[in-house]
Motif scaffolding. Sequence first.
Motif, short mmCIF file in Angstrom:
data_model
loop_
_atom_site.label_atom_id
_atom_site.label_comp_id
_atom_site.label_asym_id
_atom_site.label_seq_id
_atom_site.Cartn_x
_atom_site.Cartn_y
_atom_site.Cartn_z
N ALA A 145 -5.57 -4.26 -8.56
CA ALA A 145 -4.57 -3.53 -9.35
C ALA A 145 -4.61 -3.93 -10.82
O ALA A 145 -4.38 -3.10 -11.70
N ALA A 146 -4.93 -5.21 -11.09
CA ALA A 146 -4.98 -5.71 -12.46
C ALA A 146 -6.31 -5.42 -13.15
O ALA A 146 -6.48 -5.76 -14.32
N GLY A 147 -7.25 -4.80 -12.43
CA GLY A 147 -8.55 -4.50 -13.00
C GLY A 147 -9.47 -5.69 -13.08
O GLY A 147 -10.47 -5.66 -13.79
N GLU A 148 -9.18 -6.75 -12.31
CA GLU A 148 -9.99 -7.96 -12.33
C GLU A 148 -11.00 -8.02 -11.19
O GLU A 148 -11.85 -8.92 -11.16
N GLU A 149 -10.89 -7.12 -10.24
CA GLU A 149 -11.91 -6.96 -9.20
C GLU A 149 -12.22 -5.47 -9.08
O GLU A 149 -11.33 -4.63 -9.24
N ASP A 150 -13.48 -5.17 -8.77
CA ASP A 150 -13.92 -3.77 -8.64
C ASP A 150 -13.73 -3.25 -7.22
O ASP A 150 -13.55 -2.05 -7.01
N LEU A 151 -13.80 -4.15 -6.25
CA LEU A 151 -13.66 -3.77 -4.84
C LEU A 151 -13.28 -5.02 -4.06
O LEU A 151 -13.76 -6.11 -4.35
N ALA A 152 -12.41 -4.85 -3.07
CA ALA A 152 -12.03 -5.97 -2.22
C ALA A 152 -11.90 -5.49 -0.78
O ALA A 152 -11.45 -4.36 -0.54
N VAL A 153 -12.30 -6.33 0.15
CA VAL A 153 -12.10 -6.05 1.57
C VAL A 153 -10.83 -6.78 1.98
O VAL A 153 -10.74 -8.01 1.85
N VAL A 154 -9.84 -6.02 2.45
CA VAL A 154 -8.50 -6.57 2.69
C VAL A 154 -7.99 -6.12 4.06
O VAL A 154 -8.51 -5.19 4.66
N SER A 155 -6.93 -6.80 4.49
CA SER A 155 -6.24 -6.40 5.72
C SER A 155 -4.76 -6.21 5.36
O SER A 155 -3.96 -7.12 5.47
N PRO A 156 -4.40 -5.01 4.90
CA PRO A 156 -3.02 -4.77 4.49
C PRO A 156 -2.09 -4.69 5.69
O PRO A 156 -2.52 -4.38 6.80
N ALA A 157 -0.84 -4.99 5.48
CA ALA A 157 0.15 -4.90 6.55
C ALA A 157 0.22 -3.48 7.07
O ALA A 157 0.10 -2.51 6.31
N ALA A 158 0.38 -3.34 8.38
CA ALA A 158 0.44 -2.02 9.00
C ALA A 158 1.56 -1.20 8.39
O ALA A 158 2.70 -1.65 8.28
N GLY A 159 1.22 0.02 7.97
CA GLY A 159 2.23 0.91 7.40
C GLY A 159 2.57 0.64 5.96
O GLY A 159 3.32 1.41 5.35
N ALA A 160 2.05 -0.44 5.39
CA ALA A 160 2.37 -0.76 4.00
C ALA A 160 1.61 0.15 3.06
O ALA A 160 0.41 0.36 3.24
N PRO A 161 2.28 0.70 2.04
CA PRO A 161 1.57 1.57 1.09
C PRO A 161 0.67 0.74 0.19
O PRO A 161 0.87 -0.45 0.00
N ALA A 162 -0.31 1.39 -0.38
CA ALA A 162 -1.19 0.70 -1.33
C ALA A 162 -0.39 0.40 -2.60
O ALA A 162 0.42 1.20 -3.03
N PRO A 163 -0.62 -0.78 -3.21
CA PRO A 163 0.06 -1.08 -4.47
C PRO A 163 -0.35 -0.09 -5.55
O PRO A 163 -1.38 0.57 -5.45
N ASP A 164 0.47 0.01 -6.59
CA ASP A 164 0.11 0.87 -7.72
C ASP A 164 -1.23 0.42 -8.29
O ASP A 164 -1.48 -0.77 -8.46
N GLY A 165 -2.08 1.39 -8.59
CA GLY A 165 -3.38 1.06 -9.17
C GLY A 165 -4.44 0.71 -8.14
O GLY A 165 -5.53 0.27 -8.50
#
Length: 308
Positions: A145-165
């Motif tokens: 979101a801060a523009g400090e990584e180009d791509l990340a492999v993550v495990s977001p919480a179920a049903g959680a929306p993506a952060p802004d950006g």
Amino acid sequence: MASMPTPHGSQSLYEVFLAVARAGSFTAAARALGYTQSAVSRQIQALEDETGAALFERLPRGVRLSEAGRVLLPHAEAVRDRLAAARAELAALRTLDGGLLRLGAFASAGAALVPRAQAVFRERHPGVTVTRVEGPSVKHLGLVAAGEEDLAVVSPAAGAPAPDGVTLHHLLDEPMLVALERGHPSAGRRDVRLGELAGEEWIVGNERLEDTLFRPAVAAGFRPRTGLVAHDWIAKLGAVAAGLGVTLVPALAAASVRPDVALVTIHPDDVPYRRICAATPPVATVAATSFLRLLRETARSLEEQGVR
């Protein structure tokens, strides 16, 4: 008769200046550049207005550098060279012959999913430098979101929306396995129900089970008895091997489990899954887009192999 093109962003004022200095006339420079003579004349006039000096002596036949033009000449050559280098680097970004990919991933994604994709990416695009940082998903979502990584492999919480950006791209739903001591009565079974292990001492990575691999199981109503908190995978599996308890292991990390620990499939009715996604900015870089494509191919391959 169609008019000749006029100078634009592909040629700087300094490059037009160098062309005139080399050709010795506006007309010859215009011919070499593919521009009209009047367009070249306007560009030189704009540069003279900018520098506050006449750069050429106008002769009956052509032009020659003035004293100010001779002073400007090496600086214009330096500008030309820097522009050429910048254009080459920008072209390399588009063609993946160069550039940088800043990659992030949570720990167990680095056991199979990310390295397999990264190996193919390096083979196809050896000119691209890839940096990789490991850490929790919430950290990587913030960095993307801060523009400090180009791509990340993550495990977001179920049903959680993506952060802004951040844009999330689903890769796979990863099942959990249970790790047991080799001598455990259930070690040789085809699968096991979580309820059968309710009385076991479970080794977890956080006292708050909602922040661990148990999150889906807890949401489904299973509340294990926990006695040992270990943040590091080496410590978790060492405790299992010593008979201190049992733990969940993500399927992506199964191949890296030590040989004195048994892995058993959890019954399909009980198995916890976690969602694995790639996170990118809304407009991903060319390198990130290419790596995302490889992650998807790798995820499909792993699912076909049982994510083992």
